[in-house]
Every structure is written in C-alpha cells, then in structure tokens.
Design a protein around this motif. Sequence first.
Motif: not given
Length: 154
Positions: A73-92
């Motif tokens: 849908g065009g969401m940024t990777v960082t925003d998608a990471c946080m939206a799904v409940g992940c707190t670490s972008l690297g682990s996600f």
Amino acid sequence: MTPQELANLAHLRRARDLIDRDFARALDVPTMARKALMSPAHFSRQFRAAYGETPYSYLMTRRVERAMALLRGGMTVTDACMAVGCTSLGSFSSRFTELVGETPSAYRAREHSAVEAMPACVAKIRTRPARHSTGTAAGAQVSRIREAALTPAE
C-alpha cells in the motif's frame, strides 16, 4: 483422539487466535500460555507439535504477512515495522527477508499489480510468507516460482 487432547487443541486455538487478532501488541510466550491455560514451556512444546512452528515464529509470520500488505500500500518500511508491533527495524528486516525472500525495501519497490487484481481472499493465500532459505538454489527457485505465479500471463 482423547478428550484431553481435544481440550488441549481448543486451548491452543485460543492462543493462536490471540496471536492472529493482537499481533501488533507486545505478546510474549507467558501471555500466550496463559490464554491456553498452560505453563510457558508446555505451551511452547504443544504449540510446536500442533502447528509446526514455535509461538514466536508464528507471531512473526503474522506480523510479516501484515507488513507485506502495508508495504504494497506504499507505507514506509519503518512505519510498517512499527505498525505491526516490531520495535527493532533490523530484526524485522532480517525476519522479513528470511520469510519473503527479499528485503522489505525491495518488496515495497517492486510492482504488485497482480496482487491488486486478485480478490482479497486469494491475495492473502498467494502472498502468505513461507520460510525458505534465500542463499540456496532451492530458495531462489522458490522465489522465482512464487513470483511467476503472481505475474499475469501475457
């Protein structure tokens, strides 16, 4: 199947439903185990025996599945990471790459018109993440087969 085994499966389904419903919340194994009326260690063993993966792995698969939809849908990777409940972008990103076969940025950047043309119920099944190794020839072949299945015939 014994009545006790049926009861255990019902409890495990309750915990799996919790994961499916509240994947974006901070969920840990003790919380899931309480929902299944089991100790955390027993719950983890029973969940893996019933569903073929650990509770945490199942949770991360649901998170990646939802992140895929957000990225399409065009969401940024960082925003998608946080939206799904992940707190670490690297682990996600590592888990996303492990399950999908490409990085979240690469997934977001490529064309998804075939998925958009499908009914939502079909798109959900066709785009469900599946664990595979991207470093092997078999993993690369799985990626190509999945990609070909999503590309419209000309």
